[in-house]
Design an enzyme around this catalytic site. Structure first.
Site, mmCIF file in Angstrom:
data_model
loop_
_atom_site.group_PDB
_atom_site.id
_atom_site.type_symbol
_atom_site.label_atom_id
_atom_site.label_comp_id
_atom_site.label_asym_id
_atom_site.label_seq_id
_atom_site.Cartn_x
_atom_site.Cartn_y
_atom_site.Cartn_z
ATOM 1 N N GLU A 80 0.927 -1.167 -0.136
ATOM 2 C CA GLU A 80 0.069 -0.043 -0.069
ATOM 3 C C GLU A 80 0.648 1.373 -0.023
ATOM 4 O OE1 GLU A 80 -2.592 0.330 3.411
ATOM 5 O OE2 GLU A 80 -0.665 -0.061 4.999
ATOM 6 N N LEU A 121 0.246 6.809 4.498
ATOM 7 C CA LEU A 121 0.685 6.787 2.982
ATOM 8 C C LEU A 121 0.588 8.271 2.672
ATOM 9 C CD1 LEU A 121 -1.391 3.883 1.836
ATOM 10 C CD2 LEU A 121 0.845 3.925 2.661
ATOM 11 N N TRP A 171 -0.635 10.727 -0.063
ATOM 12 C CA TRP A 171 -1.783 10.472 -0.926
ATOM 13 C C TRP A 171 -1.711 11.107 -2.244
ATOM 14 C CZ3 TRP A 171 -6.895 10.682 2.806
ATOM 15 C CH2 TRP A 171 -6.826 9.736 3.777
ATOM 16 N N ASP A 206 -9.515 2.637 -0.652
ATOM 17 C CA ASP A 206 -9.940 2.945 0.623
ATOM 18 C C ASP A 206 -10.765 4.080 0.652
ATOM 19 O OD1 ASP A 206 -9.866 2.687 3.378
ATOM 20 O OD2 ASP A 206 -7.793 3.309 3.617
ATOM 21 N N GLU A 230 -16.048 7.678 3.029
ATOM 22 C CA GLU A 230 -17.053 7.881 4.110
ATOM 23 C C GLU A 230 -16.965 9.666 4.360
ATOM 24 O OE1 GLU A 230 -14.968 4.367 4.934
ATOM 25 O OE2 GLU A 230 -14.268 6.187 4.688
ATOM 26 N N ASP A 262 -11.058 -1.263 9.611
ATOM 27 C CA ASP A 262 -9.896 -1.140 10.536
ATOM 28 C C ASP A 262 -10.200 -1.696 11.691
ATOM 29 O OD1 ASP A 262 -8.936 0.058 8.410
ATOM 30 O OD2 ASP A 262 -9.124 2.040 9.068
ATOM 31 N N HIS A 269 -2.059 -7.706 6.948
ATOM 32 C CA HIS A 269 -2.000 -6.378 6.818
ATOM 33 C C HIS A 269 -0.829 -6.037 8.001
ATOM 34 C CE1 HIS A 269 -2.361 -1.997 6.841
ATOM 35 N NE2 HIS A 269 -3.567 -2.115 6.191
#
Length: 678
Positions: free
Chosen positions: A279, A293, A295, A401, A404, A468, A533
């Site tokens: 990822e 990460l 982005w 991912d 929301e 998660d 993960h």
């Protein structure tokens, strides 16, 4: 065709009663109205909404609420009224019940659907805490689920204090305003607005909708299998999974170039590996939450420094039968390269008071919201980012991912109300990912997986993942919630679900144990995709390659997962044909036993395999319900158990798993013990 008024024998339509009327569908009472117990009430809302990093606090202070008791026929429908006049209208057209507020300004509706005594209810989308939802309210609003999700725990209290981030039993990435009952009736609110499914009153199934008009779709069948099939047809079925996705483990590593060397350690230990998931392919940044990460989803100097010659390495892996998977989400950081390109193309949602890009705080960095209400933007992201930067580099899938976080005060290109667009956002995000696959002829071959969802996401998203979870055994946020999530999501049309093997969220001293990693590997082997993960704090937590015993454990269960591939292929083909999920509640095949209605800690994997994972710390035996009649055979010992409830030994490497001896896959199941032993 509109439903008419009829007499006592009418199957579908309105029927007058001595004190009111009732609405029937397929011979079932859907709602009942009387002056003493009105079926509908209306009001004007005064919402108060706060959002912080994907966590929402939503309140309302409705005014001038009316619960009209009087009624009269209105053509083929019915009008409800109070002393001041007409208040609401109900009309049924086919399977679609439309409830309309008639007073100007009313924008809140409450509808009371009929409930039989003792009726069990399921639904609400992907619910992580409860499969049977009786006795509770479930707000339908996609959001971060929270950390802990249990107001009685210290971790939840800490997270609430730090930013409303503790969550509760109902918070979920993937809500859906659909419920099913044990009368084999389903009701779906066909709207994107904020709503609440309220089952706190055993006398009714309540639905609150923040709208002046609401359409409810009705479904009925003779049993749950047909009902789930109808819902999967309504919301969209996923294509069969590719062989590589179900034929072994996908190893998740985010260590830059060292990920390739570490992968060799998994292979040397005997792990059946079909994918490497990195990822961090686009780069990383360090925050107080952990290693995050960067982005900016493209091949850049930053990504080249972390993964030099990535396309060549991806090709070399594929030649060995191993796919490379990556990560993307629908936001771009304002300190990355693609942000300027997005601004120039008009691809971001804007502030309401200016033409500035609306920036969202994602935890010590800010991002623009890619505006998927704009067709040109959907095409740009699908082609420029997911197509050119990922698929064209040879990537075979990714975690899609988030979805929301759409704020309720942005300005969108299509002029839509962000309160209405918020729940729709995960579906638009799924559509963009599906567009990218289709553009390269990769539908059914490449796989993206999502945690966010809403009604209709299954038409575009080939695979869910459970979000998660905390790295623990806790009741509302630990390993067991991934079972509940898969079972509940499967009832509303999502055939495939899996989880972060080992969990994800590690905060405030909550870290993985070897026991948790071993139990999660046992569970993950019996899901359509087995993917590890490293979590949000990889350096603070055990990994499967932290020591030889854990690595050997993961390798063993990857072999079990691989051995199951012919059965999973059968289930995948069945899902495409019938809409049945792979992981199923026991009552789906045994609907005549109400004792099974609330069972959520074990599941049927297809019709022939029963899996009862260990989801409590320190547990070396567990209670197992074997449904129906006839024998179930224990996979690891070959011993036959009669149907009923048993206490079954559950040591490491032998979680309770049973199969039907008369299954056409019996020989395959009998061979799982050999696959485990290697």
């Amino acid at each position: 065709m509109a439903a008419r008024w009829g007499g006592s024998g009418v199957k579908t339509g309105f029927v007058p009663l001595d004190d009111g009327f009732e609405l029937r569908f397929a011979g079932l009472t859907v709602l009942r109205h009387s002056a003493a117990c009105p079926a509908v009430s209306v009001a004007r809302g005064e919402p108060d909404i706060t959002m912080y990093r994907g966590n929402y606090r939503i309140a309302d202070a409705p005014r001038e609420r009316s619960a009209p008791g009087s009624w009269q026929r209105d053509g083929e429908g019915v009008v409800l009224g109070d002393a001041a006049g007409p208040v609401a209208r109900l009309a049924l057209d086919g399977n679609r019940l439309v409830v309309t507020a008639l007073r100007p300004g009313d924008d809140r509706l409450w509808v009371r659907f009929h409930a039989d005594p003792g009726e069990t209810v399921w639904g609400g989308g992907e619910q992580m805490s409860y499969l049977a939802v009786n006795g509770r309210r479930f707000p339908i609003w996609t959001s971060e689920p929270g950390v802990g999700r249990d107001k009685s725990t210290e971790l939840t209290r800490i997270m609430d204090a730090e930013g409303m981030a503790g969550g509760d039993y109902w918070t979920t990435n993937y809500p859906q305003p659909t419920f099913l009952t044990s009368r084999w009736l389903a009701v779906h609110l066909d709207a994107n607005c904020y709503s609440v499914l309220d089952f706190s009153d055993p006398a009714c199934h309540g639905v609150e909708a923040w709208a002046g008009e609401a359409a409810f779709e009705l479904f009925a069948d003779t049993g749950p299998i047909g009902l789930v099939g109808q819902l999967s047809s309504r919301f969209g079925r996923q294509p069969p999974l590719p062989d590589w996705a179900i034929g072994g483990a996908i190893v998740g590593l985010k260590a830059g170039l060292d990920s390739f060397e570490r992968l060799e350690g998994f292979l040397a230990a005997g792990t059946v590996v079909t994918g490497l998931w990195c990822e961090d392919w686009a780069g990383v940044r360090q925050t107080s939450f952990g290693r995050r990460l960067f982005w900016d989803w493209h091949i850049s100097d930053r990504s080249r420094a972390r993964y030099p010659d990535l396309a060549a390495r991806i090709a070399a892996l594929k030649a060995r039968g191993i796919r490379f998977l990556a990560y993307a989400n629908p936001y771009l950081c304002n300190d990355g390269d693609l942000f300027a390109e997005g601004v120039a193309g008009g691809h971001f949602a804007l502030r309401q008071d200016s033409d500035e890009v609306y920036l969202v705080d994602f935890g010590e960095f800010d991002c623009g919201v890619v505006d998927f209400t704009r067709p040109e933007t959907r095409a740009w992201f699908a082609e420029r980012v997911l197509g050119q930067e990922m698929l064209d580099q040879g990537m075979a899938g990714w975690m899609a991912d988030f979805g929301e976080y759409l704020p309720t005060d942005v300005r969108l290109a299509d002029g839509s109300d962000p309160m209405e667009a918020h729940n729709r956002w995960p579906v638009l995000w799924a559509e963009v990912n599906a567009m990218a696959l289709a553009s390269r002829g990769q539908t059914g071959e490449a796989v993206f997986f999502m945690r966010a969802g809403f009604s209709g996401v299954g038409a575009h998203c080939p695979m869910l993942w459970a979000g998660d979870q905390s790295v623990d055994f806790t009741r509302h946020d630990g390993i067991g919630t991934v079972i509940t999530g898969a079972l509940s999501a499967g009832l509303v049309g999502n055939a495939y679900s899996h989880s972060d093997c080992g969990g994800y969220t590690s905060l405030h001293g909550n870290v993985r144990t070897a026991e948790l990693l071993r139990r999660w590997a046992e569970l993950a082997a019996f899901a359509p995709m087995m993917r590890s993960h490293e979590g949000n704090r990889p350096d603070d937590n055990l990994q499967y390659d932290s020591d030889p015993d854990l690595l050997a454990c993961f390798a063993r269960w990857s072999r079990v997962h691989a051995a199951l591939a012919p059965y999973v292929r059968h289930l995948s083909d069945e899902a495409a044909e019938t809409g049945l999920p792979l992981q199923r509640p026991l009552f789906l095949h045994y609907p005549d036993d109400p004792a099974l209605f609330a069972v959520q800690d074990q599941y049927l994997y297809g019709a022939d395999l029963l899996v009862a994972p260990v989801i409590e710390a320190g547990q070396t035996e567990r209670r197992v319900v074997l449904p129906g009649e006839g024998a179930w055979r224990h996979v690891w010992t070959g011993a036959d158990y009669p149907a009923g409830t048993h206490t079954v030994a559950a040591p490491f490497d032998a979680p309770p798993v049973f199969y039907r001896p008369d299954s056409r896959f019996a020989a395959l199941f009998a061979g799982l013990a050999g696959a485990l032993a290697g």
